[in-house]
Write a protein that holds these residues in place. Structure first.
Motif, mmCIF file in Angstrom:
data_model
loop_
_atom_site.group_PDB
_atom_site.id
_atom_site.type_symbol
_atom_site.label_atom_id
_atom_site.label_comp_id
_atom_site.label_asym_id
_atom_site.label_seq_id
_atom_site.Cartn_x
_atom_site.Cartn_y
_atom_site.Cartn_z
ATOM 1 N N GLU A 116 -22.381 94.298 -61.668
ATOM 2 C CA GLU A 116 -22.042 95.283 -60.526
ATOM 3 C C GLU A 116 -21.024 95.971 -60.798
ATOM 4 N N ILE A 117 -20.992 97.515 -60.394
ATOM 5 C CA ILE A 117 -20.025 98.418 -60.590
ATOM 6 C C ILE A 117 -18.709 98.179 -59.898
ATOM 7 N N SER A 118 -17.483 97.572 -60.388
ATOM 8 C CA SER A 118 -16.471 97.300 -59.519
ATOM 9 C C SER A 118 -15.463 98.369 -59.483
ATOM 10 N N ARG A 119 -15.489 99.460 -60.450
ATOM 11 C CA ARG A 119 -14.620 100.494 -60.377
ATOM 12 C C ARG A 119 -15.285 101.743 -60.870
ATOM 13 N N ARG A 120 -15.006 102.901 -60.058
ATOM 14 C CA ARG A 120 -15.645 104.386 -60.622
ATOM 15 C C ARG A 120 -14.560 105.334 -60.477
ATOM 16 N N ASN A 144 -16.336 100.496 -64.619
ATOM 17 C CA ASN A 144 -16.132 99.305 -64.984
ATOM 18 C C ASN A 144 -16.911 98.530 -64.344
ATOM 19 N N SER A 145 -17.777 97.501 -64.811
ATOM 20 C CA SER A 145 -18.773 96.371 -64.193
ATOM 21 C C SER A 145 -18.339 95.278 -64.335
ATOM 22 N N GLU A 146 -18.379 94.343 -63.387
ATOM 23 C CA GLU A 146 -18.135 92.998 -63.462
ATOM 24 C C GLU A 146 -19.431 92.361 -62.960
ATOM 25 N N ASP A 147 -19.926 91.323 -63.629
ATOM 26 C CA ASP A 147 -21.279 90.487 -63.356
ATOM 27 C C ASP A 147 -22.356 91.700 -63.027
#
Length: 163
Positions: free
Chosen positions: A121-125, A116-119
């Motif tokens: 950048e990967i925020s969750r993996r 899951n990415s925000e802006d």
């Protein structure tokens, strides 16, 4: 009938080879314990404590499971009895991704993840599986990534480069 996908450490030859190597190392260290020299007993205690430490990691392999709605990581006692598990919803992720990571020793690794990415950048993996970055390993990773994408309904982001 619902489709599921499972990645198990006990299904990989390396898990079995490590277990056999630990048993061989335990057998090889017997003279340290049977010796009449005190110094050998000290080294024997150290030797067997390292074997016990290795076996503690070996008896608790991980497996990842999904049925398309949940992702579950389980730590299993000898691959049979669940000891710990963590579940997450597939809907918390945006895409399936393969990434290749260079290793200092041996072949590179290919990691199959849901991200899951925000802006940008990967925020969750959530790492689902890993493979050696050989042609065969990459082919297996791409096949599993396609299966994971199909089961989860998430798009497949990128493929690892061939080595």
């Amino acid at each position: 009938m619902k489709t599921m996908l499972l990645s198990r450490a006990v299904s990989k030859p390396g898990w079995w080879i490590f277990g056999i190597a630990m048993l061989a190392a335990a057998w090889w260290g017997q003279p340290l314990v049977d010796s009449a020299h005190f110094e050998n007993h000290f080294f024997g205690v150290f030797w067997y404590s390292m074997i016990v430490l290795g076996l503690m990691f070996w008896v608790m392999p991980a497996e990842q499971y999904t049925d398309g709605t949940i992702l579950e990581r389980r730590i299993m006692l000898l691959g049979l009895v669940p000891v710990w598990k963590k579940s997450e919803l597939v809907s918390a992720f945006e895409q399936v991704e393969l990434t290749q990571e260079p290793n200092v020793f041996g072949k590179d690794s290919v990691w199959l993840s849901l991200i899951n990415s925000e802006d940008g950048e990967i925020s969750r993996r959530f790492v689902f599986a890993y493979f050696p970055a050989s042609q065969r390993g990459i082919a297996k990773a791409q096949q599993m990534a396609g299966d994971l994408s199909q089961i989860s309904g998430l798009p497949f982001a990128q493929a690892a480069a061939e080595v």
